[in-house]
Design a protein around this motif. Structure first.
Motif, short mmCIF file in Angstrom:
data_model
loop_
_atom_site.label_atom_id
_atom_site.label_comp_id
_atom_site.label_asym_id
_atom_site.label_seq_id
_atom_site.Cartn_x
_atom_site.Cartn_y
_atom_site.Cartn_z
N ARG A 168 0.83 -1.21 0.00
CA ARG A 168 0.00 0.00 0.00
C ARG A 168 0.86 1.26 0.00
N THR A 169 2.10 1.10 0.45
CA THR A 169 3.07 2.19 0.47
C THR A 169 4.38 1.67 -0.14
N PRO A 170 5.24 2.55 -0.59
CA PRO A 170 6.52 2.09 -1.15
C PRO A 170 7.34 1.34 -0.09
N ASP A 171 8.13 0.37 -0.57
CA ASP A 171 8.97 -0.40 0.35
C ASP A 171 9.89 0.49 1.17
N ALA A 172 10.36 1.58 0.59
CA ALA A 172 11.25 2.48 1.34
C ALA A 172 10.56 3.01 2.59
N TRP A 173 9.27 3.30 2.49
CA TRP A 173 8.52 3.79 3.66
C TRP A 173 8.35 2.68 4.70
#
Length: 155
Positions: free
Chosen positions: A99-104
């Motif tokens: 749901r969010t980028p892996d970095a987040w």
């Protein structure tokens, strides 16, 4: 009369605790190295394993804190709530994946580990060996996650 505080006696850490801690933290560098430098077909499963293990270890650290607190004659409710929230935080961060980028997600785990570590190091009445072991696990987790964060940001 002056109130003189005597520093708590430093407990030695039995070798078996170090062995267990090293085994418990070993998935962090192994999966981080696979994600960052391993074959392309291993990167996605390695990152998944690292993030899942991060959630497990956050829950474990919260559980240890919960156990230390419940042995007190008058357990402090806010410390117990924070301890339980570590597991919840790990689950919420893990469930945000996709749901969010892996970095987040990776950054969320780094923040959660650091908050847990800060909480552990400001809490009174803990065995002196616990912060040392907590630091070892937190360092392995955060350095490994940071290595993955660098790759995730550059992807």
């Amino acid at each position: 009369m002056d109130d003189v505080r005597v520093p708590a006696r430093r407990e030695s850490i039995p070798a078996i605790l170090w062995v267990i801690a090293l085994l418990a933290l070993s998935p962090f560098p192994v999966t981080a190295l696979l994600f960052s430098y391993g074959p392309a077909d291993k990167a996605a499963p390695a990152l998944s394993a690292l993030l899942e293990w991060s959630a497990v270890v956050l829950s474990f650290l919260g559980g240890v804190r919960w156990g230390l607190e419940t042995r007190e004659p008058n357990p402090r409710p806010m410390r117990q709530v924070f301890s339980a929230m570590c597991a919840v935080a790990g689950w919420v961060i893990l469930m945000s994946r996709g749901r969010t980028p892996d970095a987040w997600v990776i950054g969320g785990f780094i923040a959660a580990f650091l908050l847990q570590w800060l909480f552990d190091h400001q809490t009174p009445d803990t065995p002196s060996r616990y912060p040392v072991l907590s630091t070892a696990v937190t360092t392995a987790a955060c350095v490994s996650l940071a290595l993955c964060l660098e790759k995730a940001l550059s992807a």
